[in-house]
Motif scaffolding. Structure first.
Motif, PDB file in Angstrom:
ATOM      1  N   PHE A 178       4.795  12.336  -6.775  1.00 12.47           N
ATOM      2  CA  PHE A 178       3.644  13.161  -7.144  1.00 12.47           C
ATOM      3  C   PHE A 178       3.832  13.699  -8.551  1.00 12.47           C
ATOM      4  O   PHE A 178       4.964  13.907  -9.002  1.00 12.47           O
ATOM      5  N   SER A 179       2.714  13.968  -9.229  1.00 13.21           N
ATOM      6  CA  SER A 179       2.776  14.741 -10.468  1.00 13.21           C
ATOM      7  C   SER A 179       3.196  16.159 -10.111  1.00 13.21           C
ATOM      8  O   SER A 179       3.027  16.600  -8.963  1.00 13.21           O
ATOM      9  N   PRO A 180       3.755  16.918 -11.079  1.00 14.07           N
ATOM     10  CA  PRO A 180       4.180  18.290 -10.774  1.00 14.07           C
ATOM     11  C   PRO A 180       3.053  19.156 -10.207  1.00 14.07           C
ATOM     12  O   PRO A 180       3.296  20.041  -9.397  1.00 14.07           O
ATOM     13  N   GLN A 181       1.822  18.871 -10.598  1.00 15.13           N
ATOM     14  CA  GLN A 181       0.676  19.657 -10.104  1.00 15.13           C
ATOM     15  C   GLN A 181       0.239  19.209  -8.709  1.00 15.13           C
ATOM     16  O   GLN A 181      -0.525  19.908  -8.045  1.00 15.13           O
ATOM     17  N   GLY A 182       0.698  18.036  -8.286  1.00 15.67           N
ATOM     18  CA  GLY A 182       0.362  17.535  -6.957  1.00 15.67           C
ATOM     19  C   GLY A 182      -0.982  16.849  -6.849  1.00 15.67           C
ATOM     20  O   GLY A 182      -1.407  16.473  -5.759  1.00 15.67           O
ATOM     21  N   THR A 183      -1.665  16.664  -7.974  1.00 17.76           N
ATOM     22  CA  THR A 183      -3.010  16.071  -7.953  1.00 17.76           C
ATOM     23  C   THR A 183      -2.993  14.563  -8.132  1.00 17.76           C
ATOM     24  O   THR A 183      -3.967  13.880  -7.837  1.00 17.76           O
ATOM     25  N   ARG A 184      -1.884  14.037  -8.631  1.00 22.46           N
ATOM     26  CA  ARG A 184      -1.777  12.613  -8.912  1.00 22.46           C
ATOM     27  C   ARG A 184      -0.572  12.019  -8.175  1.00 22.46           C
ATOM     28  O   ARG A 184       0.418  12.704  -7.949  1.00 22.46           O
ATOM     29  N   VAL A 185      -0.675  10.730  -7.870  1.00 22.72           N
ATOM     30  CA  VAL A 185       0.434   9.986  -7.285  1.00 22.72           C
ATOM     31  C   VAL A 185       0.728   8.809  -8.204  1.00 22.72           C
ATOM     32  O   VAL A 185      -0.195   8.143  -8.691  1.00 22.72           O
ATOM     33  N   LEU A 186       2.005   8.556  -8.438  1.00 17.14           N
ATOM     34  CA  LEU A 186       2.447   7.454  -9.277  1.00 17.14           C
ATOM     35  C   LEU A 186       3.221   6.457  -8.418  1.00 17.14           C
ATOM     36  O   LEU A 186       4.085   6.857  -7.632  1.00 17.14           O
ATOM     37  N   THR A 187       2.901   5.165  -8.564  1.00 18.19           N
ATOM     38  CA  THR A 187       3.582   4.128  -7.789  1.00 18.19           C
ATOM     39  C   THR A 187       4.126   3.043  -8.718  1.00 18.19           C
ATOM     40  O   THR A 187       3.533   2.753  -9.758  1.00 18.19           O
ATOM     41  N   ALA A 188       5.247   2.452  -8.318  1.00 21.63           N
ATOM     42  CA  ALA A 188       5.860   1.355  -9.076  1.00 21.63           C
ATOM     43  C   ALA A 188       5.990   0.153  -8.150  1.00 21.63           C
ATOM     44  O   ALA A 188       6.409   0.287  -6.998  1.00 21.63           O
ATOM     45  N   SER A 189       5.658  -1.031  -8.688  1.00 18.31           N
ATOM     46  CA  SER A 189       5.571  -2.197  -7.814  1.00 18.31           C
ATOM     47  C   SER A 189       6.251  -3.434  -8.390  1.00 18.31           C
ATOM     48  O   SER A 189       6.463  -3.556  -9.598  1.00 18.31           O
ATOM     49  N   SER A 190       6.517  -4.384  -7.492  1.00 19.00           N
ATOM     50  CA  SER A 190       7.057  -5.682  -7.898  1.00 19.00           C
ATOM     51  C   SER A 190       5.986  -6.542  -8.567  1.00 19.00           C
ATOM     52  O   SER A 190       6.297  -7.607  -9.092  1.00 19.00           O
ATOM     53  N   ASP A 191       4.717  -6.084  -8.566  1.00 17.37           N
ATOM     54  CA  ASP A 191       3.658  -6.839  -9.253  1.00 17.37           C
ATOM     55  C   ASP A 191       3.635  -6.582 -10.763  1.00 17.37           C
ATOM     56  O   ASP A 191       2.694  -6.973 -11.450  1.00 17.37           O
ATOM     57  N   LYS A 192       4.702  -5.890 -11.255  1.00 17.15           N
ATOM     58  CA  LYS A 192       4.912  -5.616 -12.686  1.00 17.15           C
ATOM     59  C   LYS A 192       4.041  -4.486 -13.238  1.00 17.15           C
ATOM     60  O   LYS A 192       4.012  -4.253 -14.444  1.00 17.15           O
ATOM     61  N   THR A 193       3.313  -3.800 -12.356  1.00 18.20           N
ATOM     62  CA  THR A 193       2.499  -2.664 -12.805  1.00 18.20           C
ATOM     63  C   THR A 193       2.942  -1.378 -12.113  1.00 18.20           C
ATOM     64  O   THR A 193       3.536  -1.397 -11.034  1.00 18.20           O
ATOM     65  N   ALA A 194       2.636  -0.269 -12.779  1.00 19.95           N
ATOM     66  CA  ALA A 194       2.674   1.044 -12.142  1.00 19.95           C
ATOM     67  C   ALA A 194       1.221   1.515 -12.076  1.00 19.95           C
ATOM     68  O   ALA A 194       0.385   1.121 -12.907  1.00 19.95           O
TER      69      ALA A 194
ATOM     70  N   THR B 112       0.832  -1.206   0.000  1.00 25.13           N
ATOM     71  CA  THR B 112       0.000   0.000   0.000  1.00 25.13           C
ATOM     72  C   THR B 112       0.866   1.255   0.000  1.00 25.13           C
ATOM     73  O   THR B 112       2.046   1.216   0.338  1.00 25.13           O
ATOM     74  N   ALA B 113       0.236   2.348  -0.404  1.00 22.48           N
ATOM     75  CA  ALA B 113       0.852   3.674  -0.307  1.00 22.48           C
ATOM     76  C   ALA B 113      -0.094   4.556   0.499  1.00 22.48           C
ATOM     77  O   ALA B 113      -1.291   4.264   0.607  1.00 22.48           O
ATOM     78  N   ARG B 114       0.433   5.618   1.057  1.00 23.19           N
ATOM     79  CA  ARG B 114      -0.396   6.532   1.856  1.00 23.19           C
ATOM     80  C   ARG B 114      -0.050   7.974   1.516  1.00 23.19           C
ATOM     81  O   ARG B 114       1.090   8.281   1.170  1.00 23.19           O
ATOM     82  N   VAL B 115      -1.047   8.834   1.630  1.00 21.81           N
ATOM     83  CA  VAL B 115      -0.849  10.275   1.476  1.00 21.81           C
ATOM     84  C   VAL B 115      -1.179  10.929   2.809  1.00 21.81           C
ATOM     85  O   VAL B 115      -2.260  10.696   3.377  1.00 21.81           O
TER      86      VAL B 115
ATOM     87  N   THR C 234      -5.405   6.165   1.669  1.00 25.18           N
ATOM     88  CA  THR C 234      -4.625   4.932   1.563  1.00 25.18           C
ATOM     89  C   THR C 234      -4.822   4.372   0.165  1.00 25.18           C
ATOM     90  O   THR C 234      -5.960   4.223  -0.288  1.00 25.18           O
ATOM     91  N   LEU C 235      -3.725   4.113  -0.533  1.00 22.54           N
ATOM     92  CA  LEU C 235      -3.779   3.674  -1.927  1.00 22.54           C
ATOM     93  C   LEU C 235      -3.600   2.160  -1.958  1.00 22.54           C
ATOM     94  O   LEU C 235      -2.497   1.652  -1.759  1.00 22.54           O
ATOM     95  N   GLU C 236      -4.708   1.458  -2.198  1.00 23.06           N
ATOM     96  CA  GLU C 236      -4.704  -0.003  -2.138  1.00 23.06           C
ATOM     97  C   GLU C 236      -5.043  -0.600  -3.496  1.00 23.06           C
ATOM     98  O   GLU C 236      -5.948  -0.117  -4.173  1.00 23.06           O
ATOM     99  N   GLY C 237      -4.320  -1.661  -3.888  1.00 27.60           N
ATOM    100  CA  GLY C 237      -4.579  -2.301  -5.172  1.00 27.60           C
ATOM    101  C   GLY C 237      -3.389  -3.076  -5.705  1.00 27.60           C
ATOM    102  O   GLY C 237      -3.558  -4.070  -6.399  1.00 27.60           O
ATOM    103  N   HIS C 238      -2.183  -2.627  -5.385  1.00 25.85           N
ATOM    104  CA  HIS C 238      -0.992  -3.368  -5.817  1.00 25.85           C
ATOM    105  C   HIS C 238      -0.945  -4.737  -5.134  1.00 25.85           C
ATOM    106  O   HIS C 238      -1.419  -4.900  -4.009  1.00 25.85           O
ATOM    107  N   GLU C 239      -0.350  -5.710  -5.809  1.00 25.84           N
ATOM    108  CA  GLU C 239      -0.242  -7.063  -5.268  1.00 25.84           C
ATOM    109  C   GLU C 239       1.191  -7.405  -4.887  1.00 25.84           C
ATOM    110  O   GLU C 239       1.544  -8.580  -4.740  1.00 25.84           O
ATOM    111  N   GLY C 240       2.039  -6.399  -4.740  1.00 19.80           N
ATOM    112  CA  GLY C 240       3.428  -6.610  -4.340  1.00 19.80           C
ATOM    113  C   GLY C 240       3.979  -5.355  -3.698  1.00 19.80           C
ATOM    114  O   GLY C 240       3.283  -4.341  -3.564  1.00 19.80           O
ATOM    115  N   ASP C 241       5.261  -5.427  -3.294  1.00 20.12           N
ATOM    116  CA  ASP C 241       5.943  -4.264  -2.709  1.00 20.12           C
ATOM    117  C   ASP C 241       5.800  -3.057  -3.626  1.00 20.12           C
ATOM    118  O   ASP C 241       5.871  -3.192  -4.852  1.00 20.12           O
ATOM    119  N   ILE C 242       5.659  -1.874  -3.042  1.00 24.23           N
ATOM    120  CA  ILE C 242       5.750  -0.619  -3.800  1.00 24.23           C
ATOM    121  C   ILE C 242       7.099  -0.005  -3.475  1.00 24.23           C
ATOM    122  O   ILE C 242       7.353   0.389  -2.338  1.00 24.23           O
TER     123      ILE C 242
END
Length: 306
Positions: free
Chosen positions: A244-260, A217-220, A231-239
């Motif tokens: 943050f995006s430059p505007q601060g409205t979005r969060v980007l995560t990278a995970s061992s589950d092969k998805t961002a 999970t990730a948290r803001v 709380t950002l829930e959905g990844h199936e592996g370590d993040i």
């Protein structure tokens, strides 16, 4: 595809390979542009050297030798006059961009130095170590200003906020801490993760803090109130990475589950799953405008997402 000791420079608009930066004798583990100029690239390697390259031609300007352990992190100062490197040899070093000479060795940590960050004016550098401590250094003198003591585990990342009044740290002790730069005092401990905090960052305004964990999970958090906003829930592996995006409205995560994943920073809703990599994603970043994402994976590819 590049070998682990090669670096490729790409045109992100066309996807064309521009240069192959060759010369390191082992894995290239750390890399940075000298933003906002973008005309130089620094690479840090397990061969214990850092190299400075011309982004336009791919020519190597300097090879910085002096570390006795693998280089794991690096950054340019805001003026693009210095490169800072941190190493498994327990030190960080400052190098002169123009002359190629070593300027200072920052000694005092007792274990690997895994993360570093300049403040926005380049007068201070903060380092985080496996020795559970964080150090604030005066760049001009190379002297340690403060040691931030309180974490009970290795430090995974350190970052200044926009006005450099605060520092946020993430740790293997499952917490983040917020520190006053001037006093070196801890002003908050951000809790809630069930496993190690692998990455932490401020948004550009400094009002929000995002944390990424091995619990998937990730948290803001609010910087002002220290409350968890989402709380950002959905990844199936370590993040392993969060930004943050430059505007601060979005969060980007990278995970061992092969998805961002792309999230709404305020609601915590997942807006998009970036699928296609065939192995763990260990790096993710927005471009300056915030309309393009680049991900790096153990599948030996980078992907550019629009």
């Amino acid at each position: 595809p590049a070998g682990p000791s090669q670096v490729l420079v790409w045109d992100t608009a066309s996807g064309t390979e521009l240069h192959v930066l060759e010369g390191h004798r082992n894995v290239v583990y750390a890399i940075a542009f000298n933003n906002p100029y973008g005309d130089k690239i620094a690479t840090g390697s397990f061969d214990k050297t850092c190299k400075l390259w011309c982004a336009e031609t791919g020519k190597c300007f300097h090879t910085y030798r002096g570390h006795t352990g693998e280089i794991v992190c690096l950054a340019f100062n805001p003026q693009s006059t210095l490169v800072a490197t941190s190493s498994m040899d327990t030190t960080a070093k400052l190098w002169d961009v123009e002359s190629g000479e070593e300027v200072a060795t920052l000694t005092g940590h007792t274990a690997e130095v895994l993360s570093l960050c300049f403040n926005t004016v380049g007068s201070q550098l903060v380092t985080g170590s496996f020795d559970h401590t964080v150090a604030i250094w005066d760049v001009a003198s190379g002297r340690r200003v403060h040691t931030l003591i309180g974490h009970m585990g290795e430090i995974s990342n350190v970052q200044f906020n926009w006005d450099c009044s605060l520092i946020v740290t993430g740790s293997m002790d499952k917490t983040c801490k917020v520190w006053e730069t001037v006093s070196g005092k801890c002003v908050a401990t951000l809790t809630g993760h069930k496993e190690e905090v692998l990455d932490v960052c401020f948004d550009l305004s400094g009002q929000l803090i995002a944390t990424a964990s091995a619990d998937g999970t990730a948290r803001v958090f609010s910087t002002a109130t220290h409350q968890c906003l989402a709380t950002l829930e959905g990844h199936e592996g370590d993040i392993s990475k969060i930004c943050f995006s430059p505007q601060g409205t979005r969060v980007l995560t990278a995970s061992s589950d092969k998805t961002a994943r792309l999230w709404d920073a305020h609601s915590g809703v997942c807006l998009q799953v970036l699928e296609g990599h065939t192995d763990e994603i260990f790096s993710c970043v927005f471009n300056y405008e915030g309309d393009t994402i680049i991900t790096g994976s153990k599948d030996n590819t980078c992907r550019i997402w629009y």
